[in-house]
Each structure stands twice: as structure tokens, then as C-alpha cells.
Design a protein around this motif. Structure first.
Motif, PDB file in Angstrom:
ATOM      1  N   LEU A 224       1.244  -0.897   0.223  1.00 35.91           N
ATOM      2  CA  LEU A 224      -0.102   0.043  -0.219  1.00 35.91           C
ATOM      3  C   LEU A 224       1.018   0.926  -0.263  1.00 35.91           C
ATOM      4  N   GLN A 225       1.989   1.087   0.415  1.00 39.37           N
ATOM      5  CA  GLN A 225       2.454   2.739   0.776  1.00 39.37           C
ATOM      6  C   GLN A 225       3.798   2.612  -0.816  1.00 39.37           C
ATOM      7  N   THR A 226       3.488   1.467  -1.715  1.00 42.73           N
ATOM      8  CA  THR A 226       4.839   1.534  -2.763  1.00 42.73           C
ATOM      9  C   THR A 226       3.875   1.410  -3.356  1.00 42.73           C
ATOM     10  N   LEU A 227       2.036   1.601  -4.160  1.00 48.33           N
ATOM     11  CA  LEU A 227       0.838   2.633  -4.556  1.00 48.33           C
ATOM     12  C   LEU A 227       0.734   3.552  -4.134  1.00 48.33           C
ATOM     13  N   THR A 228       1.592   3.830  -2.923  1.00 48.21           N
ATOM     14  CA  THR A 228       1.274   5.958  -2.827  1.00 48.21           C
ATOM     15  C   THR A 228       1.997   6.575  -3.207  1.00 48.21           C
ATOM     16  N   LEU A 229       3.339   6.046  -3.392  1.00 51.36           N
ATOM     17  CA  LEU A 229       4.290   6.177  -3.858  1.00 51.36           C
ATOM     18  C   LEU A 229       3.956   6.121  -5.674  1.00 51.36           C
ATOM     19  N   VAL A 230       3.823   5.246  -6.385  1.00 49.29           N
ATOM     20  CA  VAL A 230       2.886   5.566  -7.355  1.00 49.29           C
ATOM     21  C   VAL A 230       2.500   6.365  -7.610  1.00 49.29           C
ATOM     22  N   GLN A 231       1.388   6.721  -7.419  1.00 49.93           N
ATOM     23  CA  GLN A 231       0.089   7.883  -7.601  1.00 49.93           C
ATOM     24  C   GLN A 231       1.112   8.981  -7.338  1.00 49.93           C
ATOM     25  N   ARG A 245       9.440  -2.614  -9.118  1.00 51.97           N
ATOM     26  CA  ARG A 245      10.490  -3.755  -8.765  1.00 51.97           C
ATOM     27  C   ARG A 245      11.326  -3.874  -7.999  1.00 51.97           C
ATOM     28  N   LYS A 246      11.400  -3.338  -6.880  1.00 57.51           N
ATOM     29  CA  LYS A 246      11.579  -3.182  -6.137  1.00 57.51           C
ATOM     30  C   LYS A 246      10.833  -3.624  -4.850  1.00 57.51           C
ATOM     31  N   GLN A 247       9.545  -3.523  -5.121  1.00 51.20           N
ATOM     32  CA  GLN A 247       8.185  -3.614  -4.326  1.00 51.20           C
ATOM     33  C   GLN A 247       7.843  -5.923  -4.144  1.00 51.20           C
ATOM     34  N   GLU A 248       8.122  -5.001  -5.846  1.00 47.78           N
ATOM     35  CA  GLU A 248       8.218  -6.935  -6.472  1.00 47.78           C
ATOM     36  C   GLU A 248       9.079  -7.766  -5.866  1.00 47.78           C
ATOM     37  N   ARG A 249      10.701  -7.779  -5.329  1.00 46.63           N
ATOM     38  CA  ARG A 249      11.486  -8.415  -4.789  1.00 46.63           C
ATOM     39  C   ARG A 249      11.064  -8.250  -3.327  1.00 46.63           C
ATOM     40  N   GLU A 250      10.707  -7.535  -2.682  1.00 48.28           N
ATOM     41  CA  GLU A 250      10.511  -7.089  -1.229  1.00 48.28           C
ATOM     42  C   GLU A 250       9.374  -8.218  -0.981  1.00 48.28           C
ATOM     43  N   LEU A 251       8.368  -8.418  -1.650  1.00 46.82           N
ATOM     44  CA  LEU A 251       6.772  -8.912  -1.910  1.00 46.82           C
ATOM     45  C   LEU A 251       7.305 -11.179  -1.911  1.00 46.82           C
ATOM     46  N   ARG A 252       8.655 -11.122  -2.830  1.00 44.01           N
ATOM     47  CA  ARG A 252       8.972 -12.451  -3.960  1.00 44.01           C
ATOM     48  C   ARG A 252      10.198 -12.496  -2.154  1.00 44.01           C
ATOM     49  N   GLU A 277      17.606   2.141   3.391  1.00 46.04           N
ATOM     50  CA  GLU A 277      16.463   2.101   2.494  1.00 46.04           C
ATOM     51  C   GLU A 277      15.132   2.864   2.270  1.00 46.04           C
ATOM     52  N   LEU A 278      14.375   3.536   3.638  1.00 53.99           N
ATOM     53  CA  LEU A 278      13.579   4.342   3.682  1.00 53.99           C
ATOM     54  C   LEU A 278      14.546   5.876   2.835  1.00 53.99           C
ATOM     55  N   GLU A 279      15.341   6.723   3.310  1.00 49.40           N
ATOM     56  CA  GLU A 279      15.870   6.955   2.137  1.00 49.40           C
ATOM     57  C   GLU A 279      15.877   7.494   0.727  1.00 49.40           C
ATOM     58  N   ASP A 280      16.475   6.220   0.111  1.00 49.82           N
ATOM     59  CA  ASP A 280      16.519   6.053  -0.984  1.00 49.82           C
ATOM     60  C   ASP A 280      15.055   6.015  -1.615  1.00 49.82           C
ATOM     61  N   LEU A 281      14.050   5.738  -1.043  1.00 52.30           N
ATOM     62  CA  LEU A 281      12.383   5.519  -1.129  1.00 52.30           C
ATOM     63  C   LEU A 281      11.971   7.094  -0.776  1.00 52.30           C
ATOM     64  N   HIS A 282      12.403   7.506  -0.110  1.00 52.19           N
ATOM     65  CA  HIS A 282      11.710   8.832   0.097  1.00 52.19           C
ATOM     66  C   HIS A 282      12.200  10.295  -0.781  1.00 52.19           C
ATOM     67  N   LEU A 283      13.423   9.869  -0.899  1.00 46.30           N
ATOM     68  CA  LEU A 283      14.314  11.130  -1.073  1.00 46.30           C
ATOM     69  C   LEU A 283      14.425  12.313  -0.286  1.00 46.30           C
ATOM     70  N   ILE A 284      15.187  11.070   1.865  1.00 43.64           N
ATOM     71  CA  ILE A 284      14.570  12.255   2.299  1.00 43.64           C
ATOM     72  C   ILE A 284      16.144  12.143   2.989  1.00 43.64           C
ATOM     73  N   LYS A 285      16.137  12.730   3.952  1.00 46.52           N
ATOM     74  CA  LYS A 285      17.284  12.808   5.107  1.00 46.52           C
ATOM     75  C   LYS A 285      17.061  12.437   5.842  1.00 46.52           C
ATOM     76  N   ILE A 286      17.684  11.157   6.799  1.00 44.83           N
ATOM     77  CA  ILE A 286      17.099  10.309   8.097  1.00 44.83           C
ATOM     78  C   ILE A 286      17.977  10.385   9.197  1.00 44.83           C
TER      79      ILE A 286
END
Length: 403
Positions: A224-231, A245-252, A277-286
Motif C-alpha cells: 500500500l505504501q508503494t502504491l501511494t508513491l506510484v500515484q 521492481r523493488k516492491q516485487e523483490r520485497e514481496l517475493r 532503504e527509506l532514505e532512497d525510497l522517499h528521498l529524505i534525510k534521516i
């Protein structure tokens, strides 16, 4: 404004609780025997002129304040306790007032029967949904063990009574008791069986609900989080393809790979990999600060630790998506008591009590998930100032959370 959810208190008594001073539990842990076997030994020795009561008091005084190294449970330890009990009775005959040789056989039968019957009682860790789902104590097995234990106890009592009264009197009394028990069984048997099967169905239902809640939380955090980012990035085909692709690897990996294949690491390493991983996914600084660590060589990466990591991931994800702050701070503290994680942002903030019911991220993926693992979570947020989420997980699930 803060929102807090703590694990519910343990309401039902379990066999792990000390009956008087907890001496039997200490001896059982140090020898590897079951607590019921040790208690049965004290009870049987108490029939030998009260010697068991004196031995219990002396053991209580001798073990007070001492920390004994626990041993793994083993059947031979139970047999050793029973053999020691019978041996003490034989030694007490003629040396201790009230200890008689005719007590040896009936005492042994009663002790074995008590251990066999009462060892079927559930302990604290068998009260969890995971143990219910495993079917570790089927109804037929429980009934068989209880029946065998009661038969042994009854046989021991009968042997003792036969030594005190005539066989004819014992036969008549036994026949009368047998008829009475048969009548009670015919009347109460169906009701008892229905209660046991209903309890089993309730346990299975709780296990299924627990599994559904865990699956829903995982799917919310991933798919669901990935679908939100896709939108949000629909105009960027490259980003959408990368997210898919990233979500597919994680789900498998979640569906087919075993948890035991996780490499030996530590809590700080797992936390850093998740945040990277969250930094790369959301383009933020943690910004990450860690104090102490939990090596998985000492304590394995279990479901409770995975729940803490999942709740932390959801808290950081929410901050990245909704706070408006490009920087999220994460502070983790690990010690012998447990792990506490703080997730802070200086964004727009929100009122936790005004969250819509259909928004399951906070309720399920943070509060519900960490509560099921035996931890707690506190959410503090003020509009225009920011949000802080504190997630605590004690190593002992019965210990009080650190707040």
C-alpha cells in the motif's frame, strides 16, 4: 497531545506463578525438572509425618536471595525427583515419626499421577496465539493424560485404604464410588466435551485473527505504501518502474524466503539498513543516533524484534510522507532491559485523536503491532511543531515498558 497504547494485563492465573514462596519453581529451574514434579515431591513427603513441610521451609531459607543457573527441562529430571522422593520416604521409615513403609507404593502412585495430570496445564508462553496455532496440546492428548493421572492417583489412594480397612469394605466402597462417578460422567460428560471443543475453536480463531493482523500490517507497510508513491510519481515512468521492481523483490522475499536465512547481525545494523532503504525510497534525510546495541548472537532476531523494526519503519514512513519536513531524526537506545526508539520530525504535526478510522498506519502498523509483541508506543504531536513517536520493547514480554 499524546496517544498511548499499552499491552493488556495478564488476567488469568498461569502455572508459572509461585504458589507460596516460589521455592519449587527455583528448584525446578535449577534441576531441569518441571515445577509440578517438585511440588508433588513436597506434598508426598509431607504425608511422611510432615517431613515435606519442614524440607520446604528449610529450602526456602537456603535459597532466599540466591540466583541459580537454569537448566534445560528434561524428563529424566522429573524421574529423578520422583525417585529421590521415594528414596527419602524409605530412609525416613523407622527414623522419622509418622513415616511408615506402607506409604511408599501409594505415595509413588499419587506423585506420578499428579505430575501426569497437572503437567497439562498451560503456562504463560502457551497462552500466546502462536502456541494456539501450533496445536501443541490437542484435546485428546490432554484428556488422556488427565485420565491416566487420575487413575494413578485413585489407585494410590485405593492401595493405601486397602492397608487400613478390609478388602470387602474397600470393594463395596469402590463399587459405590464407581457408580457415582459413572453417573456424573454421563450427565456432565457431554457438557464438558462441548466446553473443551468450544475453547479449542476460540483459540484457533484468535490465532487466525493474529495472523490476519500481522499480514495486514505487512501489506500496509509494503504494498500500500508503494502504491501511494506510484500515484505521486505517476508522471515519472522510471521512478514508477523502479518502485514496482523493488516492491516485487520485497514481496517475493517475504513470501518465499525463510526468516532463519537472515544473516547474523545486530539491531543497529538492521535498523540502519532499514533507514537507508527509506532514505532512497522517499528521498529524505534521516539522522540516526544509536546508544548501545543488541547483537543477535546473544538474542536472535525473533518476531518481537521484527515487530519493533516494522513499527519503526512505519513511523519513519509516515514522517516522510505527511510531515513536510525533509529531515527525520531517529534515536535508538539498547540495553539489558530492552530497546527504545524515538522518531521525531519538525513538520506540520497532527492531532492523534482526529485520525480517520480508515487510516490504519498508526493503529495497526505501529500501536497494534508493537502491542502484540509485548511492547508499547506513545505518540506526541502538536500542530505546527512536529511529532515524536516513542516505541519501547522490553526483552522480557512481561516486564513493564520503559516510558
Amino acid at each position: 497531545m499524546s496517544l498511548q497504547l499499552r499491552p493488556p494485563p495478564q488476567m488469568l492465573p498461569t502455572t508459572d506463578e509461585p504458589v507460596i514462596f516460589g521455592t519449587s519453581a527455583q528448584i525446578a529451574a535449577a534441576t531441569g525438572a518441571s515445577r509440578i514434579a517438585v511440588q508433588a515431591g513436597f506434598v508426598v513427603l509431607s504425608l511422611a509425618g510432615g517431613f515435606g513441610i519442614l524440607l520446604y521451609l528449610v529450602s526456602t531459607l537456603g535459597l532466599r536471595g540466591r540466583q541459580l543457573e537454569p537448566q534445560p527441562p528434561a524428563l529424566r529430571s522429573d524421574l529423578g525427583v520422583l525417585a529421590l522422593t521415594l528414596g527419602l520416604i524409605l530412609e525416613l521409615v523407622g527414623r522419622w515419626p509418622g513415616a511408615r513403609s506402607e506409604l511408599v507404593l501409594p505415595s509413588g502412585l499419587v506423585a506420578v499421577g499428579l505430575v501426569l495430570a497437572w503437567k497439562t496445564a498451560p503456562s504463560r508462553n502457551e497462552s500466546s496465539p502462536a502456541s494456539f496455532a501450533s496445536g501443541s496440546q490437542p484435546i485428546a492428548s490432554v484428556l488422556l493424560r488427565v485420565t491416566a493421572g487420575l487413575v494413578l492417583v485413585g489407585t494410590g489412594v485405593a492401595v493405601y485404604l486397602s492397608q487400613q480397612v478390609g478388602l470387602n469394605q474397600l470393594r463395596d466402597a469402590g463399587l459405590a464410588l464407581g457408580v457415582a462417578f459413572a453417573g456424573v460422567a454421563l450427565i456432565a460428560g457431554p457438557t464438558l466435551f462441548h466446553m473443551l471443543t468450544a475453547n479449542s475453536r476460540e483459540r484457533e480463531q484468535r490465532a487466525r485473527e493474529h495472523e490476519r493482523a500481522e499480514m495486514a500490517a505487512h501489506l500496509h507497510d509494503s504494498v500500500l505504501q508503494t502504491l501511494t508513491l506510484v500515484q505521486r510519481r505517476a508522471e515519472d515512468p522510471t521512478a514508477v518502474s523502479s518502485l514496482a521492481r523493488k516492491q516485487e523483490r520485497e514481496l517475493r522475499r517475504w513470501l518465499y524466503e525463510q526468516t532463519s536465512s537472515r544473516p547474523t547481525s545486530s539491531w543497529n545494523t538492521e535498523l540502519q539498513l532499514c533507514l537507508d532503504e527509506l532514505e532512497d525510497l522517499h528521498l529524505i534525510k534521516i539522522e540516526v543516533v544509536t546508544v548501545g546495541d543488541r547483537p543477535f548472537e546473544d538474542r536472535p532476531f525473533d518476531n518481537r524484534t521484527e515487530a519493533l523494526l516494522g513499527a519503526t519503519r512505519e513511523a519513519v514512513t509516515n514522517a516522510a510522507k505527511f510531515s513536510g519536513d525533509p529531515t527525520v531524526s531517529v534515536f535508538s537506545e539498547s540495553d539489558q532491559r530492552g530497546i527504545t526508539v524515538f522518531v521525531r520530525d519538525r513538520g506540520i504535526g497532527f492531532d492523534p485523536t482526529m485520525v480517520q478510522p480508515d487510516r490504519r498506519g498508526i493503529t495497526d502498523s505501529i500501536l497494534g503491532r508493537i502491542t502484540r509483541a509485548g511492547g508499547s508506543a506513545v505518540i506526541r504531536s502538536e500542530t505546527g511543531i512536529g511529532t515524536e513517536i516513542q516505541i519501547s520493547l522490553p526483552f522480557d514480554p512481561t516486564a513493564a515498558p520503559r516510558l
